[in-house]
Design a protein around this motif. Sequence first.
Motif, PDB file in Angstrom:
ATOM      1  N   LEU A 185     -12.836  13.547  18.541  1.00 23.08           N
ATOM      2  CA  LEU A 185     -12.057  12.326  18.370  1.00 23.08           C
ATOM      3  C   LEU A 185     -12.936  11.089  18.299  1.00 23.08           C
ATOM      4  CD1 LEU A 185      -9.099  13.030  20.849  1.00 23.08           C
ATOM      5  CD2 LEU A 185      -9.135  13.342  18.360  1.00 23.08           C
ATOM      6  N   LEU A 186     -13.570  10.736  19.414  1.00 21.59           N
ATOM      7  CA  LEU A 186     -14.327   9.499  19.515  1.00 21.59           C
ATOM      8  C   LEU A 186     -15.614   9.740  20.293  1.00 21.59           C
ATOM      9  CD1 LEU A 186     -11.391   7.154  20.589  1.00 21.59           C
ATOM     10  CD2 LEU A 186     -12.350   7.318  18.293  1.00 21.59           C
ATOM     11  N   PHE A 187     -16.539   8.823  20.158  1.00 21.07           N
ATOM     12  CA  PHE A 187     -17.749   8.863  20.980  1.00 21.07           C
ATOM     13  C   PHE A 187     -18.248   7.444  21.182  1.00 21.07           C
ATOM     14  CE2 PHE A 187     -19.724   8.216  16.956  1.00 21.07           C
ATOM     15  CZ  PHE A 187     -20.959   7.639  17.217  1.00 21.07           C
ATOM     16  N   LYS A 188     -18.967   7.232  22.252  1.00 16.25           N
ATOM     17  CA  LYS A 188     -19.637   5.965  22.517  1.00 16.25           C
ATOM     18  C   LYS A 188     -21.027   6.274  23.058  1.00 16.25           C
ATOM     19  CE  LYS A 188     -15.558   3.088  23.445  1.00 16.25           C
ATOM     20  NZ  LYS A 188     -15.831   2.004  22.467  1.00 16.25           N
ATOM     21  N   ILE A 189     -22.041   5.613  22.509  1.00 12.19           N
ATOM     22  CA  ILE A 189     -23.412   5.815  22.953  1.00 12.19           C
ATOM     23  C   ILE A 189     -23.626   5.087  24.278  1.00 12.19           C
ATOM     24  CG2 ILE A 189     -25.854   5.423  22.426  1.00 12.19           C
ATOM     25  CD1 ILE A 189     -24.586   7.529  20.673  1.00 12.19           C
ATOM     26  N   TYR A 190     -24.200   5.795  25.246  1.00 13.94           N
ATOM     27  CA  TYR A 190     -24.566   5.160  26.511  1.00 13.94           C
ATOM     28  C   TYR A 190     -25.884   4.414  26.322  1.00 13.94           C
ATOM     29  CZ  TYR A 190     -26.421   4.611  31.203  1.00 13.94           C
ATOM     30  OH  TYR A 190     -26.977   4.088  32.342  1.00 13.94           O
ATOM     31  N   LYS A 191     -25.922   3.158  26.776  1.00 13.19           N
ATOM     32  CA  LYS A 191     -27.093   2.317  26.581  1.00 13.19           C
ATOM     33  C   LYS A 191     -27.786   2.075  27.920  1.00 13.19           C
ATOM     34  CE  LYS A 191     -24.668  -0.002  22.798  1.00 13.19           C
ATOM     35  NZ  LYS A 191     -24.127  -1.282  22.271  1.00 13.19           N
ATOM     36  N   PRO A 192     -28.895   2.735  28.188  1.00 13.01           N
ATOM     37  CA  PRO A 192     -29.628   2.507  29.447  1.00 13.01           C
ATOM     38  C   PRO A 192     -30.068   1.048  29.552  1.00 13.01           C
ATOM     39  CG  PRO A 192     -30.454   4.446  28.286  1.00 13.01           C
ATOM     40  CD  PRO A 192     -29.559   3.737  27.340  1.00 13.01           C
ATOM     41  N   LYS A 193     -30.097   0.537  30.760  1.00 14.95           N
ATOM     42  CA  LYS A 193     -30.462  -0.864  30.963  1.00 14.95           C
ATOM     43  C   LYS A 193     -31.847  -1.178  30.403  1.00 14.95           C
ATOM     44  CE  LYS A 193     -27.531  -1.744  34.997  1.00 14.95           C
ATOM     45  NZ  LYS A 193     -27.502  -2.185  36.428  1.00 14.95           N
ATOM     46  N   SER A 194     -32.731  -0.193  30.463  1.00  6.41           N
ATOM     47  CA  SER A 194     -34.093  -0.431  29.982  1.00  6.41           C
ATOM     48  C   SER A 194     -34.171  -0.613  28.478  1.00  6.41           C
ATOM     49  CB  SER A 194     -34.999   0.729  30.402  1.00  6.41           C
ATOM     50  OG  SER A 194     -34.561   1.950  29.813  1.00  6.41           O
ATOM     51  N   ARG A 195     -33.109  -0.227  27.755  1.00 10.02           N
ATOM     52  CA  ARG A 195     -33.121  -0.313  26.292  1.00 10.02           C
ATOM     53  C   ARG A 195     -32.093  -1.294  25.738  1.00 10.02           C
ATOM     54  NH1 ARG A 195     -35.601   3.392  23.235  1.00 10.02           N
ATOM     55  NH2 ARG A 195     -35.481   1.621  21.816  1.00 10.02           N
ATOM     56  N   LEU A 196     -31.470  -2.083  26.616  1.00 16.49           N
ATOM     57  CA  LEU A 196     -30.450  -3.017  26.150  1.00 16.49           C
ATOM     58  C   LEU A 196     -31.061  -4.133  25.305  1.00 16.49           C
ATOM     59  CD1 LEU A 196     -28.130  -3.465  29.266  1.00 16.49           C
ATOM     60  CD2 LEU A 196     -27.720  -2.085  27.227  1.00 16.49           C
ATOM     61  N   LYS A 197     -30.347  -4.524  24.263  1.00 17.44           N
ATOM     62  CA  LYS A 197     -30.720  -5.671  23.456  1.00 17.44           C
ATOM     63  C   LYS A 197     -30.026  -6.907  24.012  1.00 17.44           C
ATOM     64  CE  LYS A 197     -30.989  -2.761  19.328  1.00 17.44           C
ATOM     65  NZ  LYS A 197     -30.446  -2.529  17.965  1.00 17.44           N
ATOM     66  N   ALA A 198     -30.416  -8.057  23.499  1.00 16.34           N
ATOM     67  CA  ALA A 198     -29.857  -9.314  24.002  1.00 16.34           C
ATOM     68  C   ALA A 198     -28.349  -9.384  23.797  1.00 16.34           C
ATOM     69  CB  ALA A 198     -30.534 -10.494  23.319  1.00 16.34           C
ATOM     70  N   THR A 199     -27.840  -8.731  22.760  1.00 17.38           N
ATOM     71  CA  THR A 199     -26.411  -8.786  22.455  1.00 17.38           C
ATOM     72  C   THR A 199     -25.619  -7.639  23.073  1.00 17.38           C
ATOM     73  OG1 THR A 199     -26.837  -7.593  20.386  1.00 17.38           O
ATOM     74  CG2 THR A 199     -26.786 -10.007  20.290  1.00 17.38           C
ATOM     75  N   ASP A 200     -26.309  -6.727  23.748  1.00 15.99           N
ATOM     76  CA  ASP A 200     -25.644  -5.558  24.329  1.00 15.99           C
ATOM     77  C   ASP A 200     -25.047  -5.880  25.690  1.00 15.99           C
ATOM     78  OD1 ASP A 200     -26.174  -3.886  22.215  1.00 15.99           O
ATOM     79  OD2 ASP A 200     -28.095  -3.228  23.024  1.00 15.99           O
ATOM     80  N   GLU A 201     -23.975  -5.175  26.013  1.00 15.44           N
ATOM     81  CA  GLU A 201     -23.354  -5.280  27.333  1.00 15.44           C
ATOM     82  C   GLU A 201     -23.609  -3.985  28.093  1.00 15.44           C
ATOM     83  OE1 GLU A 201     -18.901  -5.810  29.359  1.00 15.44           O
ATOM     84  OE2 GLU A 201     -19.171  -5.943  27.177  1.00 15.44           O
ATOM     85  N   SER A 202     -24.049  -4.113  29.326  1.00 13.58           N
ATOM     86  CA  SER A 202     -24.326  -2.937  30.140  1.00 13.58           C
ATOM     87  C   SER A 202     -23.020  -2.304  30.612  1.00 13.58           C
ATOM     88  CB  SER A 202     -25.178  -3.316  31.353  1.00 13.58           C
ATOM     89  OG  SER A 202     -25.417  -2.176  32.161  1.00 13.58           O
ATOM     90  N   LYS A 203     -22.822  -1.030  30.283  1.00 14.17           N
ATOM     91  CA  LYS A 203     -21.627  -0.300  30.696  1.00 14.17           C
ATOM     92  C   LYS A 203     -22.023   1.072  31.211  1.00 14.17           C
ATOM     93  CE  LYS A 203     -18.507  -2.522  27.367  1.00 14.17           C
ATOM     94  NZ  LYS A 203     -17.571  -2.312  26.235  1.00 14.17           N
ATOM     95  N   THR A 204     -21.386   1.506  32.285  1.00 16.38           N
ATOM     96  CA  THR A 204     -21.639   2.836  32.825  1.00 16.38           C
ATOM     97  C   THR A 204     -20.913   3.873  31.972  1.00 16.38           C
ATOM     98  OG1 THR A 204     -19.718   2.807  34.295  1.00 16.38           O
ATOM     99  CG2 THR A 204     -21.788   1.870  35.147  1.00 16.38           C
ATOM    100  N   LYS A 205     -21.273   5.126  32.155  1.00 19.13           N
ATOM    101  CA  LYS A 205     -20.583   6.192  31.420  1.00 19.13           C
ATOM    102  C   LYS A 205     -19.099   6.257  31.775  1.00 19.13           C
ATOM    103  CE  LYS A 205     -24.949   8.620  31.388  1.00 19.13           C
ATOM    104  NZ  LYS A 205     -25.767   9.661  32.066  1.00 19.13           N
ATOM    105  N   PRO A 206     -18.708   6.133  33.052  1.00 13.56           N
ATOM    106  CA  PRO A 206     -17.265   6.098  33.352  1.00 13.56           C
ATOM    107  C   PRO A 206     -16.546   4.917  32.702  1.00 13.56           C
ATOM    108  CG  PRO A 206     -18.483   6.686  35.328  1.00 13.56           C
ATOM    109  CD  PRO A 206     -19.501   6.284  34.290  1.00 13.56           C
ATOM    110  N   GLN A 207     -17.214   3.775  32.585  1.00  8.98           N
ATOM    111  CA  GLN A 207     -16.590   2.645  31.888  1.00  8.98           C
ATOM    112  C   GLN A 207     -16.344   2.979  30.419  1.00  8.98           C
ATOM    113  OE1 GLN A 207     -19.550  -0.363  33.027  1.00  8.98           O
ATOM    114  NE2 GLN A 207     -17.925  -1.574  33.985  1.00  8.98           N
TER     115      GLN A 207
END
Length: 335
Positions: free
Chosen positions: A145-167
Amino acid sequence: MALRQPITTVGLIDDYCLSYRQVFEDVRLYECFKFLHVGMLSPLARKTLPEIAKITGLKDGQSLHHFLRDAAWKIEQLRAIRVHLIRAQIGSRPISLCIDATGDVKKGSATDYVARQYIGNLGKTENGIVSVNAYAVLDGITYPLLFKIYKPKSRLKATDESKTKPQLAVEIVHAVQAMGLVIERVLADSLDGETWKFIRTLETLKLPYIVAIRSNHGVLMPTGQRVRYHRWRAYDQPLADHPTQRRYIREIIFGTRCSVRYYQITKGSTDNPDKADSWFIMTNLTGNISLSVGSQYTLRTWIEMDLPQCPHKSRFVDAEEPSCFGLTSLIPLVA
């Protein structure tokens, strides 16, 4: 001058990809779209663009790389068509919604969001990429159905929002509901099962759920109450392409039984459930579920262990640019 017809590949793939023809004005882009499907469903050990190019008769992988990185097409259009096809196939029949955080090992850090992190399906920390995925299971068929890539804090870009996998899992549940699918039950692992906000979301949406929990899961009990373990009950677990397994299940009651119930389930065939490896699960299902809840939860473990159903379980195509992850939405309905 009449436009030439696209190169044919495999009948099944040609028939499926025809639903997406309108997305691609250039016939060459449409052919790349089909070639990538051939590669994903092929027995290639590494589904890289150069290897896919070889088996589809291309000189090299440059045209496939251009298709993924620079070509004029919109992933949103592809996703909308794929969801439409899935909804048409499922109709109003209720589904089991399986939430699964999984990943793949990746070398280096050229691909966005690759970092050294825990990869659940490997059971260890490796350099790789992780996504949270949603699958619908119905009548033995699995629909991505759907997927979302998990973004580790160490790889976040300036425009990225930090979200946990449960979020991310919460966002996916809301998105699946918005698709209009009827959810019979939600199945998730202990990462979500131990996250209060995820469980609260399911309860607010009045969704039945079965989630894994840790063996040391904590439950508040009134003073003087105790934990009770019911006796083991045997049941037979049917498995696709494997002999039926004899498993055992028992209910665990923390103080007084309430709307949320807890069970311990053995993994695999065993004659001694007290010494066998076990899952611990939590559910809000009602009724006499003692001998059915184990089989229902096994749908999720089947997703975790055996998907994707393509050979060698490759989830992502290797490429230098993050746009390759859009390819997940190209996985055919039959996958």
